[in-house]
Design a protein around this motif. Structure first.
Motif, PDB file in Angstrom:
ATOM      1  N   GLU A 341     -15.425  79.349  -7.642  1.00 43.34           N
ATOM      2  CA  GLU A 341     -16.290  80.263  -6.892  1.00 43.34           C
ATOM      3  C   GLU A 341     -17.621  80.491  -7.612  1.00 43.34           C
ATOM      4  O   GLU A 341     -18.680  80.543  -6.981  1.00 43.34           O
ATOM      5  CB  GLU A 341     -15.570  81.585  -6.658  1.00 43.34           C
ATOM      6  CG  GLU A 341     -14.437  81.477  -5.641  1.00 43.34           C
ATOM      7  CD  GLU A 341     -13.681  82.783  -5.484  1.00 43.34           C
ATOM      8  OE1 GLU A 341     -14.050  83.769  -6.165  1.00 43.34           O
ATOM      9  OE2 GLU A 341     -12.715  82.821  -4.680  1.00 43.34           O
ATOM     10  N   ALA A 342     -17.583  80.603  -8.930  1.00 46.19           N
ATOM     11  CA  ALA A 342     -18.808  80.831  -9.696  1.00 46.19           C
ATOM     12  C   ALA A 342     -19.723  79.607  -9.637  1.00 46.19           C
ATOM     13  O   ALA A 342     -20.944  79.734  -9.481  1.00 46.19           O
ATOM     14  CB  ALA A 342     -18.464  81.162 -11.148  1.00 46.19           C
ATOM     15  N   LYS A 343     -19.141  78.425  -9.746  1.00 49.50           N
ATOM     16  CA  LYS A 343     -19.954  77.206  -9.702  1.00 49.50           C
ATOM     17  C   LYS A 343     -20.540  76.993  -8.318  1.00 49.50           C
ATOM     18  O   LYS A 343     -21.711  76.611  -8.179  1.00 49.50           O
ATOM     19  CB  LYS A 343     -19.108  76.001 -10.107  1.00 49.50           C
ATOM     20  CG  LYS A 343     -19.911  74.705 -10.240  1.00 49.50           C
ATOM     21  CD  LYS A 343     -20.962  74.821 -11.319  1.00 49.50           C
ATOM     22  CE  LYS A 343     -21.772  73.546 -11.469  1.00 49.50           C
ATOM     23  NZ  LYS A 343     -22.841  73.666 -12.473  1.00 49.50           N
ATOM     24  N   VAL A 344     -19.750  77.251  -7.282  1.00 48.84           N
ATOM     25  CA  VAL A 344     -20.257  77.111  -5.908  1.00 48.84           C
ATOM     26  C   VAL A 344     -21.410  78.086  -5.682  1.00 48.84           C
ATOM     27  O   VAL A 344     -22.455  77.727  -5.109  1.00 48.84           O
ATOM     28  CB  VAL A 344     -19.131  77.343  -4.879  1.00 48.84           C
ATOM     29  CG1 VAL A 344     -19.704  77.452  -3.467  1.00 48.84           C
ATOM     30  CG2 VAL A 344     -18.106  76.217  -4.947  1.00 48.84           C
ATOM     31  N   ALA A 345     -21.246  79.330  -6.126  1.00 46.15           N
ATOM     32  CA  ALA A 345     -22.305  80.335  -5.961  1.00 46.15           C
ATOM     33  C   ALA A 345     -23.588  79.907  -6.668  1.00 46.15           C
ATOM     34  O   ALA A 345     -24.697  80.089  -6.155  1.00 46.15           O
ATOM     35  CB  ALA A 345     -21.832  81.689  -6.488  1.00 46.15           C
TER      36      ALA A 345
END
Length: 450
Positions: A341-345
């Motif tokens: 989720e952090a990388k996608v964001a």
């Protein structure tokens, strides 16, 4: 499941396609030679040295008939890697399908409406990476607009454009640039179709639903998988907020993949096998962002043209994944992962900022004409090369772990790749001259061609 194929002649490529289909391939991916991609016949002076080398030469309807002989087009899904001349190649494909229908006693109109497949038809990336454009960006966009409008009305299962971020990564794009420039291209096309008024507003969701993407998957597995989830999120937002598409199925991000060729190495080419498998996993493991179609390069493409056996090896990789593993039996494996989720964001935020920058410049066409996008890719590619040359980025067999045992696969380079017969070009030139002479002997056909 596809392999990208075509070489020498329509007849030779047809034989290759039929063998691949017998081996379990479920779609066709047609490679056209460079003269066909840029609108030249095999006997033109600018075609010299390129006929049949990186794809199949197609000059007229006779070639198209031969290319798909005994392959029922109404039951096939065909991807055609063609851009500047996409309109003409699709027209010939449609006529070939109509002729097949007539020969079988079927309704040609019904067969045309059943045709499924894709024409690449992305001129923006031609200016940024490959260079096989014919017309300037704005007139090219007009051709794409007309073709999108036509297919939505007449060939509703056809993808009239495959927005190609694949070639952007090959030209050096970072994941953020790949997402942003692909989305900017899609915005340019959709805005042009909307503004042309050829498709009623109430049917515009059908236009959005027929836009597909051709994406690259590199060897940085986690980043590439997150990139695809970012693509899905941004496309859904764009379709809903900019174009008002309320049907979630029409907002679905549909993409096919050719995994990275830029990273394939001539040194220790056997290492390319594991690179290809890792790259395939990046676009298949996440169910919520899984590719609709996958085509894999062969281990020896850094050396030359793959042989049928090499293409079979790549096809078998897909079949083992699909039929022997349990991958397709589960929901998304990464749902709820804080790391993902952090990388996608991070990727989404970066892509939004770059899309905004392109829009501020006047959109994708203006950003191409000004040189902005090209210079950004050149800078990214230069930095990539610098990291490899300094050893910051390790490429196994190239800048590290260079000692190796003799490779039995490449012991005889003459047999390790497929070579195109030297007589192919002369035969193709003679064939197109004979076709022209036969056509011109008929006054009606001659006048129609003039």
């Amino acid at each position: 499941m596809r392999t990208y194929a075509g070489h020498s002649s329509a007849a030779a490529s047809n034989a290759l396609y039929r063998r691949n289909l017998e081996k379990g391939q479920t779609g066709l991916s047609v490679a056209f030679d460079l003269p066909t991609q840029t609108g030249y016949d095999p006997d033109h002076v600018l075609a010299r040295g390129e006929v049949g080398k990186v794809g199949v030469p197609i000059s007229h309807i006779g070639d198209m008939r031969a290319l798909f002989e005994q392959i029922p087009l109404d039951r096939m899904n065909t991807s055609m890697t063609i851009n500047a001349t996409a309109m003409w190649l699709l027209a010939m494909y449609q006529v070939a399908a109509e002729e097949q229908a007539q020969a079988a006693g079927e309704d040609p109109a019904a067969v045309v409406r059943a045709l499924a497949g894709t024409t690449q038809n992305d001129i923006i990336k031609e200016y940024l990476s490959r260079g096989t454009y014919v017309f300037a960006p704005a007139p090219s966009l007009r051709l794409i607009t007309d073709m999108v409008s036509y297919t939505v009305a007449e060939i509703p299962k056809w993808n009239p454009i495959n927005v190609c971020s694949y070639h952007l990564q090959e030209a050096g794009a970072t994941p953020v640039q790949e997402i942003a420039y692909a989305m900017s291209t899609a915005i340019a096309v959709l805005d042009a179709v909307r503004d042309a008024g050829q498709v009623p507003q109430e049917r515009f969701g059908e236009v959005v639903a027929r836009i597909s993407f051709f994406v690259n998957a590199g060897v940085r597995f986690v980043e590439e998988m997150c990139k695809m989830r970012a693509f899905v999120q941004l496309w859904d937002e764009l379709a809903l907020e900019r174009y008002g598409v309320t049907d979630a199925t029409q907002r679905r991000f549909r993409y096919g993949v050719q995994v990275n060729s830029l990273g394939l190495t001539e040194a220790q080419p056997e290492n390319n096998v594991q690179r290809i498998v890792l790259e395939m996993l990046a676009v298949t493991l996440s169910k919520d962002a899984r590719a609709r179609a996958v085509q894999l390069p062969a281990w020896n493409e850094a050396l030359g043209l793959p042989r049928p056996w090499d293409q079979q090896w790549s096809l078998r990789m897909q079949q083992v994944l699909a039929f022997e593993s349990d991958l397709l039996e589960y929901d998304d494996l990464f749902e709820g992962s804080a790391v993902v989720e952090a990388k996608v964001a991070e990727l989404v935020a970066g892509a939004r900022a770059e899309i905004a920058r392109v829009q501020d410049l006047g959109g994708a066409v203006a950003a191409v004409e000004s040189g902005y996008m090209k210079s950004a890719l050149v800078s990214s590619h230069a930095l990539r090369r610098q990291r490899i040359e300094t050893g910051e980025d390790v490429v196994v067999g190239v800048n590290r772990f260079q000692s190796t045992e003799p490779n039995p696969l490449t012991a005889d380079l003459d047999t390790a790749i497929q070579t195109v017969d030297a007589g192919v070009e002369a035969a193709a030139a003679q064939a197109v001259r004979a076709w022209r002479e036969g056509r011109d002997a008929d006054p009606v056909r001659r006048d129609r061609a003039a």
